[in-house]
Write a protein that holds these residues in place. Structure first.
Motif, PDB file in Angstrom:
ATOM      1  N   ASN A   1       0.824  -1.209   0.000  1.00  0.00           N
ATOM      2  CA  ASN A   1       0.000   0.000   0.000  1.00  0.00           C
ATOM      3  C   ASN A   1       0.858   1.260   0.000  1.00  0.00           C
ATOM      4  N   GLN A   2       1.937   1.260   0.763  1.00  0.00           N
ATOM      5  CA  GLN A   2       2.836   2.412   0.788  1.00  0.00           C
ATOM      6  C   GLN A   2       3.449   2.663  -0.587  1.00  0.00           C
ATOM      7  N   ARG A   3       3.851   1.591  -1.256  1.00  0.00           N
ATOM      8  CA  ARG A   3       4.440   1.752  -2.595  1.00  0.00           C
ATOM      9  C   ARG A   3       3.398   2.230  -3.591  1.00  0.00           C
ATOM     10  N   LEU A   4       2.172   1.700  -3.498  1.00  0.00           N
ATOM     11  CA  LEU A   4       1.112   2.162  -4.400  1.00  0.00           C
ATOM     12  C   LEU A   4       0.801   3.635  -4.165  1.00  0.00           C
ATOM     13  N   ASN A   5       0.740   4.048  -2.908  1.00  0.00           N
ATOM     14  CA  ASN A   5       0.454   5.437  -2.587  1.00  0.00           C
ATOM     15  C   ASN A   5       1.549   6.384  -3.063  1.00  0.00           C
ATOM     16  N   SER A   6       2.775   5.891  -3.146  1.00  0.00           N
ATOM     17  CA  SER A   6       3.867   6.738  -3.637  1.00  0.00           C
ATOM     18  C   SER A   6       4.006   6.657  -5.154  1.00  0.00           C
ATOM     19  N   GLY A   7       3.109   5.922  -5.804  1.00  0.00           N
ATOM     20  CA  GLY A   7       3.123   5.854  -7.259  1.00  0.00           C
ATOM     21  C   GLY A   7       4.052   4.805  -7.834  1.00  0.00           C
ATOM     22  N   GLU A   8       4.541   3.911  -7.011  1.00  0.00           N
ATOM     23  CA  GLU A   8       5.447   2.868  -7.476  1.00  0.00           C
ATOM     24  C   GLU A   8       4.686   1.565  -7.675  1.00  0.00           C
ATOM     25  N   LEU A   9       5.230   0.718  -8.503  1.00  0.00           N
ATOM     26  CA  LEU A   9       4.644  -0.589  -8.744  1.00  0.00           C
ATOM     27  C   LEU A   9       5.148  -1.559  -7.671  1.00  0.00           C
ATOM     28  N   PRO A  10       4.248  -2.182  -6.892  1.00  0.00           N
ATOM     29  CA  PRO A  10       4.691  -3.061  -5.793  1.00  0.00           C
ATOM     30  C   PRO A  10       4.987  -4.484  -6.263  1.00  0.00           C
ATOM     31  N   ALA A  11       5.868  -4.626  -7.238  1.00  0.00           N
ATOM     32  CA  ALA A  11       6.161  -5.944  -7.811  1.00  0.00           C
ATOM     33  C   ALA A  11       6.769  -6.880  -6.774  1.00  0.00           C
ATOM     34  N   ARG A  12       7.708  -6.385  -5.994  1.00  0.00           N
ATOM     35  CA  ARG A  12       8.349  -7.226  -4.978  1.00  0.00           C
ATOM     36  C   ARG A  12       7.329  -7.695  -3.951  1.00  0.00           C
ATOM     37  N   GLU A  13       6.439  -6.802  -3.556  1.00  0.00           N
ATOM     38  CA  GLU A  13       5.446  -7.157  -2.554  1.00  0.00           C
ATOM     39  C   GLU A  13       4.443  -8.174  -3.105  1.00  0.00           C
ATOM     40  N   VAL A  14       4.120  -8.061  -4.394  1.00  0.00           N
ATOM     41  CA  VAL A  14       3.228  -9.045  -5.017  1.00  0.00           C
ATOM     42  C   VAL A  14       3.892 -10.416  -5.014  1.00  0.00           C
ATOM     43  N   ALA A  15       5.183 -10.449  -5.370  1.00  0.00           N
ATOM     44  CA  ALA A  15       5.918 -11.720  -5.356  1.00  0.00           C
ATOM     45  C   ALA A  15       5.985 -12.280  -3.935  1.00  0.00           C
ATOM     46  N   GLU A  16       6.216 -11.412  -2.952  1.00  0.00           N
ATOM     47  CA  GLU A  16       6.235 -11.868  -1.558  1.00  0.00           C
ATOM     48  C   GLU A  16       4.874 -12.420  -1.153  1.00  0.00           C
ATOM     49  N   GLY A  17       3.813 -11.765  -1.589  1.00  0.00           N
ATOM     50  CA  GLY A  17       2.473 -12.245  -1.277  1.00  0.00           C
ATOM     51  C   GLY A  17       2.212 -13.630  -1.849  1.00  0.00           C
ATOM     52  N   LEU A  18       2.677 -13.866  -3.070  1.00  0.00           N
ATOM     53  CA  LEU A  18       2.520 -15.192  -3.667  1.00  0.00           C
ATOM     54  C   LEU A  18       3.298 -16.250  -2.897  1.00  0.00           C
ATOM     55  N   ILE A  19       4.508 -15.910  -2.502  1.00  0.00           N
ATOM     56  CA  ILE A  19       5.321 -16.867  -1.748  1.00  0.00           C
ATOM     57  C   ILE A  19       4.717 -17.103  -0.366  1.00  0.00           C
ATOM     58  N   LEU A  20       4.159 -16.056   0.238  1.00  0.00           N
ATOM     59  CA  LEU A  20       3.472 -16.228   1.524  1.00  0.00           C
ATOM     60  C   LEU A  20       2.267 -17.148   1.367  1.00  0.00           C
ATOM     61  N   ALA A  21       1.521 -17.007   0.291  1.00  0.00           N
ATOM     62  CA  ALA A  21       0.362 -17.865   0.055  1.00  0.00           C
ATOM     63  C   ALA A  21       0.781 -19.323  -0.122  1.00  0.00           C
ATOM     64  N   VAL A  22       1.859 -19.541  -0.864  1.00  0.00           N
ATOM     65  CA  VAL A  22       2.371 -20.905  -1.037  1.00  0.00           C
ATOM     66  C   VAL A  22       2.828 -21.465   0.304  1.00  0.00           C
ATOM     67  N   GLY A  23       3.546 -20.652   1.079  1.00  0.00           N
ATOM     68  CA  GLY A  23       4.006 -21.097   2.391  1.00  0.00           C
ATOM     69  C   GLY A  23       2.852 -21.427   3.321  1.00  0.00           C
ATOM     70  N   GLY A  24       1.803 -20.606   3.299  1.00  0.00           N
ATOM     71  CA  GLY A  24       0.637 -20.880   4.127  1.00  0.00           C
ATOM     72  C   GLY A  24      -0.059 -22.175   3.726  1.00  0.00           C
ATOM     73  N   ALA A  25      -0.180 -22.397   2.431  1.00  0.00           N
ATOM     74  CA  ALA A  25      -0.796 -23.644   1.956  1.00  0.00           C
ATOM     75  C   ALA A  25       0.043 -24.852   2.361  1.00  0.00           C
ATOM     76  N   LEU A  26       1.361 -24.726   2.281  1.00  0.00           N
ATOM     77  CA  LEU A  26       2.229 -25.841   2.672  1.00  0.00           C
ATOM     78  C   LEU A  26       2.143 -26.119   4.171  1.00  0.00           C
ATOM     79  N   LEU A  27       1.981 -25.070   4.978  1.00  0.00           N
ATOM     80  CA  LEU A  27       1.872 -25.274   6.422  1.00  0.00           C
ATOM     81  C   LEU A  27       0.549 -25.928   6.810  1.00  0.00           C
ATOM     82  N   LEU A  28      -0.485 -25.706   6.028  1.00  0.00           N
ATOM     83  CA  LEU A  28      -1.768 -26.341   6.327  1.00  0.00           C
ATOM     84  C   LEU A  28      -1.823 -27.782   5.837  1.00  0.00           C
TER      85      LEU A  28
END
Length: 168
Positions: free
Chosen positions: A58-85
């Motif tokens: 959200n901070q990167r979006l508000n500053s006008g930047e593309l949050p590509a790294r955060e999107v990639a982190e979100g995907l990896i977090l989702a994979v990690g969460g699925a693996l933990l379940l």
């Protein structure tokens, strides 16, 4: 095809072997308890890390930047969460590696090397294949010849805080 063989044949067999070994060493109930404990700890860690990543995005979006790294982190977090379940100690290990910031950043760095991120384009053209139902103009903006299809003016009439205060 080899990836699917690994994911759907080799991994479950390996997980069962590890669960059986741990179960024979410490017993059935403690093994089930460990599997449940890793799921609970993983869910809490996923919530904390996910909220931190969302805040940075959200901070990167508000500053006008593309949050590509955060999107990639979100995907990896989702994979990690699925693996933990998923029950098992091998998937839990990989899941925790996805949630720990240091290893997650390494995973993101590896993924970002392979990704191409493009910013916004100033014009769009969409074709449905065959006759163009929009008369030569894409439905999302400019025509292929570059001319603007509609010209006009606008006035912002949204009410602001100072407008509401003055009206009272």
């Amino acid at each position: 095809m080899p990836v699917f063989v690994f994911l759907f044949i080799v991994m479950p067999i390996a997980e069962m072997a590890v669960l059986i070994q741990v179960g024979t060493m410490i017993g059935v109930l403690p093994t089930i308890g460990l599997v449940l404990l890793t799921a609970v700890i993983g869910a809490a860690l996923l919530k904390q890390q996910g909220l931190a990543t969302l805040t940075r995005a959200n901070q990167r979006l508000n500053s006008g930047e593309l949050p590509a790294r955060e999107v990639a982190e979100g995907l990896i977090l989702a994979v990690g969460g699925a693996l933990l379940l998923t029950p098992g100690f091998i998937t839990d290990t990989v899941g925790f590696l996805c949630l720990i910031p240091g290893t997650r950043h390494w995973f993101v760095h590896q993924a970002m090397k392979r990704m191409v991120v493009r910013g916004q384009s100033s014009s769009f053209f969409f074709s449905s294949g065959g006759a163009d139902p929009f008369g030569g103009q894409g439905p999302f903006g400019r025509r292929p010849d570059g001319e603007d299809p509609i010209e006009g003016e606008y006035r912002d009439e949204t009410e602001r805080d100072h407008d509401r205060i003055e009206k009272k």
